[in-house]
Design a protein around this motif. Structure first.
Motif: not given
Length: 440
Positions: A146-154, A162-165
């Motif tokens: 389940i691909f999850c998005d990243i924080d663009p700063a890190t 992640v919690r929402a996924a």
């Protein structure tokens, strides 16, 4: 010796923020002054006669390595948990501050073993902005990533995403401590604990990097390091799984050797994932050079910071505070609107300078097969992943790269940006075979 990023004092170089004009004048020469505007793509000589690579293998003490190889040959024990592998495991556990280390033939096998040993199944949350092995380690065992998005700063998983996924089918989180940063680790562990999920870290980049963490039980359930030849500390080819869970470690030790729990008794589904004595010999030799390698990488990082700071639209990813770091990866982002030239064009132009910069990780996993065909709509929930993937440029580092090389390299990048229209036009008409396939 621990190399801490707290000792780095570079004004204005917070993560992914460009320095202001006053910082530029303090940290570096003016952008692409007349004497530094030569470019190979425009007909001048390349900056380097020998290629600068991302991940060129470090060679530390040859004599120490060859002595270990002679010892191995004399003993006639080349594999099956020989003394060098055992010593290597002890040192890896000590450095990573975990109770157990299980050496493996490579990190990919280490990931697959850890995924299996942790009982992951069904769905596992994972970033798409990572090396493809992170996802393959799940799919090859019948687990849906389940691909999850990243924080663009890190560039690491965004804990809120992640919690929402999480769904009823979710059994685990496979995080990636990208570039050696452990961003969000504590929050991800809490999310995992709150939902009864396994939490595994792919820390292929991160051996020797440490956050200001709490006790052993506050970390992930297991962590996998890479000791591939391209890593700053390597074992020719190898990996290691670390954990402070005694039962998990015992299970992994069986699984790495086909599941044998005795001379002729198999009690787990395992594989041949053992590290060889030859790899452990190089691994031990590399570990002995850890402080020297990390210090050299840090000096290179500071030199890059100074050289890149004056260039508009080029932003260096800096390191999280309160952490020891290996400084292996020099990660820059290119803002094409500001530079007037794309990341792809900069990387292409650098190839003719004999600089093999890389577009890590482009395309991201969800745009590679088989995932592109299996999950064609995955990109709709990954806007930050797609944006960062189009910006990131990784630059050469390691013992083969010296600060004077970096001064030349950053001046060439400055010239590429300063002469952007000329560079783009030249790339459109260039047929040099050294250019990458994505070149204009």
């Amino acid at each position: 010796m621990s190399i801490s990023s707290e000792s780095i004092d570079i004004k204005g170089l917070n993560p992914l923020h460009s320095p202001d004009d006053s910082t530029s004048s303090a940290l570096g020469a003016p952008l692409a002054s007349a004497e530094h505007r030569q470019l190979a793509i425009l007909g001048d000589a390349p900056a380097f006669t020998e290629a600068l690579l991302v991940g060129r293998p470090n060679i530390s003490n040859r004599d120490a390595f060859l002595t270990r190889i002679e010892t191995m040959l004399d003993s006639r024990q080349f594999t099956n948990m020989g003394p060098m592998v055992q010593h290597f495991e002890t040192r890896v556990a000590e450095i990573s501050e975990q109770r157990h280390a299980i050496a493996t033939c490579n990190a990919t096998v280490g990931l697959e073993l850890a995924v299996s040993a942790l009982g992951m199944s069904g769905e596992v949350i994972v970033p798409s902005f990572t090396f493809i092995a992170s996802t393959h380690a799940l799919w090859r065992q019948g687990i849906r990533p389940i691909f999850c998005d990243i924080d663009p700063a890190t560039h690491c998983l965004d804990p809120e995403k992640v919690r929402a996924a999480i769904t009823p089918q979710t059994t685990g989180i496979l995080g990636v401590s990208l570039w050696g940063n452990y961003a969000g680790e504590a929050e991800l562990r809490k999310i995992a604990d709150d939902h009864g999920l396994a939490f595994l870290l792919d820390s292929a980049h991160s051996f020797g990097c440490m956050e200001a963490r709490g006790g052993l039980d506050e970390r992930c359930h297991a962590e996998v390091f890479s000791f591939h030849a391209t890593k700053c500390l390597h074992a020719l080819e190898g990996g290691a799984i670390v954990t402070s869970d005694d039962e998990l470690a015992e299970r992994l030790r069986l699984m790495v050797n086909f599941g044998f729990s005795g001379e002729d008794r198999v009690t787990y589904l395992g594989t041949n994932g053992k590290m060889s004595e030859a790899s452990a010999a190089m691994g031990l030799t590399s570990l002995e050079a850890k402080d020297e390698v990390f210090a050299h990488n840090r000096e290179n990082f500071l030199t890059y910071a100074k050289g890149l700071a004056p260039i508009p639209g080029i932003r260096l990813l800096t390191r999280n505070p309160n952490s020891a770091h290996n400084f292996q990866y020099i990660v820059a982002e290119v803002d094409a609107e500001t530079t007037g030239i794309s990341r792809n064009d900069i990387v292409s132009a650098l190839r003719l300078e004999n600089v093999l910069a890389r577009r890590y990780f482009h395309p991201s996993c969800h745009r590679m097969e088989p995932y592109r065909s299996l999950f064609p709509d995955a990109g709709q929930v990954l806007p930050e992943t797609e944006a960062v993937s189009d910006r990131v440029m990784v630059l050469p580092n390691g013992l083969a790269v010296q600060p004077p090389d970096i001064d030349i390299l950053t001046s060439r990048i400055a010239a590429i940006v300063a002469r952007g229209p000329e560079v783009r036009a030249a790339l459109e008409n260039c047929t040099d075979p050294r250019l990458p396939e994505f070149s204009s």
